[in-house]
Structure formats: C-alpha cells, structure tokens
Design a protein around this motif. Structure first.
Motif, mmCIF file in Angstrom:
data_model
loop_
_atom_site.group_PDB
_atom_site.id
_atom_site.type_symbol
_atom_site.label_atom_id
_atom_site.label_comp_id
_atom_site.label_asym_id
_atom_site.label_seq_id
_atom_site.Cartn_x
_atom_site.Cartn_y
_atom_site.Cartn_z
ATOM 1 N N ARG A 96 0.770 -1.261 -0.069
ATOM 2 C CA ARG A 96 0.144 0.064 0.478
ATOM 3 C C ARG A 96 0.941 0.696 -0.193
ATOM 4 O O ARG A 96 -0.051 1.963 -0.201
ATOM 5 N N ALA A 97 2.171 0.722 0.377
ATOM 6 C CA ALA A 97 3.070 2.114 0.725
ATOM 7 C C ALA A 97 3.369 2.839 -0.409
ATOM 8 O O ALA A 97 3.721 2.260 -1.004
ATOM 9 N N PRO A 98 2.969 4.611 -1.153
ATOM 10 C CA PRO A 98 3.959 4.950 -2.092
ATOM 11 C C PRO A 98 4.796 4.436 -2.566
ATOM 12 O O PRO A 98 5.657 4.018 -3.636
ATOM 13 N N GLU A 99 6.446 3.700 -1.703
ATOM 14 C CA GLU A 99 7.294 3.236 -2.130
ATOM 15 C C GLU A 99 7.633 1.956 -2.389
ATOM 16 O O GLU A 99 8.750 2.188 -3.353
ATOM 17 N N CYS A 100 6.353 1.378 -2.597
ATOM 18 C CA CYS A 100 6.816 -0.045 -3.122
ATOM 19 C C CYS A 100 7.066 0.046 -4.963
ATOM 20 O O CYS A 100 5.985 1.046 -4.990
ATOM 21 N N GLU A 101 7.497 -0.904 -5.060
ATOM 22 C CA GLU A 101 7.761 -0.730 -7.325
ATOM 23 C C GLU A 101 5.728 -0.986 -7.298
ATOM 24 O O GLU A 101 5.725 -0.353 -8.191
ATOM 25 N N VAL A 102 5.188 -2.233 -6.823
ATOM 26 C CA VAL A 102 3.935 -2.145 -6.598
ATOM 27 C C VAL A 102 3.606 -1.449 -5.585
ATOM 28 O O VAL A 102 2.815 -1.878 -4.585
ATOM 29 N N PHE A 138 -0.684 -0.418 -4.328
ATOM 30 C CA PHE A 138 -1.241 0.009 -4.477
ATOM 31 C C PHE A 138 -2.632 1.015 -3.196
ATOM 32 O O PHE A 138 -3.144 0.056 -2.084
ATOM 33 N N PRO A 139 -2.080 2.714 -3.472
ATOM 34 C CA PRO A 139 -2.555 3.149 -1.884
ATOM 35 C C PRO A 139 -4.049 3.446 -1.745
ATOM 36 O O PRO A 139 -4.695 3.225 -2.726
ATOM 37 N N GLY A 140 -4.651 2.963 -0.515
ATOM 38 C CA GLY A 140 -6.077 3.314 0.047
ATOM 39 C C GLY A 140 -6.515 1.908 -0.305
ATOM 40 O O GLY A 140 -8.097 2.220 0.450
ATOM 41 N N TYR A 141 -5.876 1.123 0.179
ATOM 42 C CA TYR A 141 -6.353 -0.749 0.175
ATOM 43 C C TYR A 141 -6.262 -0.631 1.102
ATOM 44 O O TYR A 141 -5.197 -1.829 1.296
ATOM 45 N N ARG A 142 -6.980 -0.651 2.928
ATOM 46 C CA ARG A 142 -6.658 -1.196 4.686
ATOM 47 C C ARG A 142 -6.205 -2.634 4.396
ATOM 48 O O ARG A 142 -5.631 -2.874 4.969
ATOM 49 N N GLU A 143 -7.227 -3.232 2.773
ATOM 50 C CA GLU A 143 -6.411 -4.866 3.338
ATOM 51 C C GLU A 143 -5.390 -5.005 2.801
ATOM 52 O O GLU A 143 -4.850 -6.100 2.979
ATOM 53 N N ILE A 144 -4.482 -4.329 2.454
ATOM 54 C CA ILE A 144 -3.232 -4.859 1.569
ATOM 55 C C ILE A 144 -2.379 -4.134 2.583
ATOM 56 O O ILE A 144 -2.797 -2.427 3.418
ATOM 57 N N SER A 145 -0.721 -4.126 3.290
ATOM 58 C CA SER A 145 -0.278 -4.092 4.431
ATOM 59 C C SER A 145 0.718 -3.122 3.348
ATOM 60 O O SER A 145 0.904 -3.290 1.886
ATOM 61 N N LYS A 146 0.957 -2.524 4.220
ATOM 62 C CA LYS A 146 2.809 -0.484 3.776
ATOM 63 C C LYS A 146 3.071 -1.865 3.161
ATOM 64 O O LYS A 146 3.516 -1.232 2.447
ATOM 65 N N ARG A 147 3.858 -2.995 3.122
ATOM 66 C CA ARG A 147 4.925 -3.632 2.510
ATOM 67 C C ARG A 147 4.210 -4.778 3.104
ATOM 68 O O ARG A 147 4.110 -5.557 4.032
ATOM 69 N N HIS A 148 3.926 -5.677 1.392
ATOM 70 C CA HIS A 148 3.019 -6.893 1.603
ATOM 71 C C HIS A 148 3.502 -7.768 1.290
ATOM 72 O O HIS A 148 3.349 -8.953 2.365
ATOM 73 N N PHE A 149 4.309 -7.616 0.561
ATOM 74 C CA PHE A 149 5.045 -9.453 0.142
ATOM 75 C C PHE A 149 6.148 -8.300 -0.782
ATOM 76 O O PHE A 149 6.093 -7.838 -1.155
ATOM 77 N N GLU A 150 6.975 -9.296 -0.779
ATOM 78 C CA GLU A 150 8.273 -8.904 -2.003
ATOM 79 C C GLU A 150 8.786 -10.302 -3.020
ATOM 80 O O GLU A 150 8.381 -11.235 -2.203
ATOM 81 N N ILE A 151 9.024 -10.090 -4.130
ATOM 82 C CA ILE A 151 10.189 -11.367 -4.844
ATOM 83 C C ILE A 151 11.529 -11.244 -5.241
ATOM 84 O O ILE A 151 11.241 -9.673 -5.546
ATOM 85 N N LYS A 152 11.978 -11.636 -5.109
ATOM 86 C CA LYS A 152 13.054 -11.893 -5.494
ATOM 87 C C LYS A 152 13.893 -12.882 -5.591
ATOM 88 O O LYS A 152 13.165 -13.383 -5.844
ATOM 89 N N PRO A 153 15.415 -12.807 -7.384
ATOM 90 C CA PRO A 153 15.963 -13.741 -7.389
ATOM 91 C C PRO A 153 16.733 -14.852 -6.033
ATOM 92 O O PRO A 153 17.306 -14.032 -5.236
ATOM 93 N N LEU A 154 16.605 -15.491 -6.959
ATOM 94 C CA LEU A 154 17.424 -16.264 -6.155
ATOM 95 C C LEU A 154 18.025 -17.341 -7.000
ATOM 96 O O LEU A 154 17.638 -18.499 -7.468
ATOM 97 N N GLU A 155 19.322 -16.685 -7.555
ATOM 98 C CA GLU A 155 20.102 -17.784 -8.253
ATOM 99 C C GLU A 155 18.940 -17.582 -9.580
ATOM 100 O O GLU A 155 18.968 -16.588 -9.672
ATOM 101 N N SER A 156 18.579 -19.051 -10.049
ATOM 102 C CA SER A 156 17.974 -19.055 -11.452
ATOM 103 C C SER A 156 16.585 -19.254 -11.761
ATOM 104 O O SER A 156 15.762 -19.016 -11.764
ATOM 105 N N ASP A 157 15.751 -19.042 -9.854
ATOM 106 C CA ASP A 157 14.605 -18.709 -9.454
ATOM 107 C C ASP A 157 13.896 -17.472 -8.762
ATOM 108 O O ASP A 157 14.990 -16.905 -8.216
ATOM 109 N N TYR A 158 12.618 -17.114 -8.818
ATOM 110 C CA TYR A 158 12.111 -16.467 -7.721
ATOM 111 C C TYR A 158 11.670 -17.061 -6.573
ATOM 112 O O TYR A 158 10.092 -17.695 -6.902
#
Length: 157
Positions: free
Chosen positions: A72-78, A80-100
C-alpha cells in the motif's frame, strides 16, 4: 487461445501441479484469469514479471529485476494506496540464483498463491503462479521466449 488449446493447457497444469480443489471450477477460473491477462498484452514480457490489473482496471506489467515489493505504501514498486486490506509492505519477490522467491513481509491479511487456502510465508514461484492479495490477482510470468533467429549461412570468399 482456442477452447481446445485452453482445455489442453488445463490438463497440462493439472498434471504438473498438486492441487486440492474445494471448488471444481477453481482451476478453470484461475487459468482463464491468467489467459485473459496475457491476451490483453500486445506482447508477452521479455523478463520475469508480474502482470496484473491495477485498481483502475488497466493491465500492468512490472519486471521483477533485482526484486520488487508489493504493498500500500507509495514507495513500493507495485503500490496500491488506499486499500486497507493490503499491508504497507505486503510481499516481495526476489531472484534466488535462477529462481524467484515470494516472501510475505508480515502482512495482516496474508499472501496466497494459486489454490492455497492458507497464506504463504515464503514460496518458490513457477511460471504462471497466481498471487492473491485481497481482491487482486497478480500473475508471475518468467518471460516469453522467442525462437532464435536462423544463423546466416556462411559464404566462401
């Protein structure tokens, strides 16, 4: 995608993923959502990406790059501000070797993948996984591959 191709894709997915469906139409609904997202793009992503409809209904494609955060936080790459059911920093995706890897960031309402009825803390993503947060669905797509160009024939001097 023709109906026959679509049904074939359902069968392929059903054979490669362990799924316990509470609703028999769940897989069909998820695949149609993914197919709809991909069909609305002029071309598929060329790098691992998230594809989703934003709150305005527009299709968005965001490359994962070195990682991205959804929330929900504006500094997130994706964001969704204004949606209280979404946390400020809800999830992240990062590469791990050749996987995600998807990692929930301690969200209040959880992050779900595909048909999991329990939220996930950490999960290795595979091509076509649907991430569910509140009423939103985001598709993880590794990338569309294009056939390599035919090599030029060698000419003799």
């Amino acid at each position: 995608m023709s109906e026959l191709d679509f049904q074939k894709r359902i069968q392929e997915v059903a054979e490669t993923v362990e799924i316990t469906l509470n609703e028999p139409d769940g897989l069909l609904e998820q695949l149609r959502a993914l197919d709809g997202l991909l069909a609305s793009l002029p071309e598929g992503p060329t790098e691992p990406s998230l594809i989703f409809r934003d709150p305005n209904g527009s299709i968005q494609v965001r490359g994962i790059g070195e990682g991205l955060v959804f929330g929900r936080a504006p500094e997130c790459e994706v964001a969704f501000p204004g949606y209280r059911e979404i946390s400020k920093r809800h999830f992240e995706i990062k590469p791990l070797e050749s996987d995600y890897v998807l990692r929930d960031l301690g969200s209040t309402n959880g992050t779900f993948v595909n048909f999991d009825s329990a939220p996930v803390d950490r999960r290795l993503l595979i091509d076509g996984d649907l991430i569910r947060v509140a009423a939103f669905r985001l598709a993880f797509i590794r990338a569309q591959t294009t056939d390599a160009a035919e090599p030029e024939p060698e000419t003799s001097p």
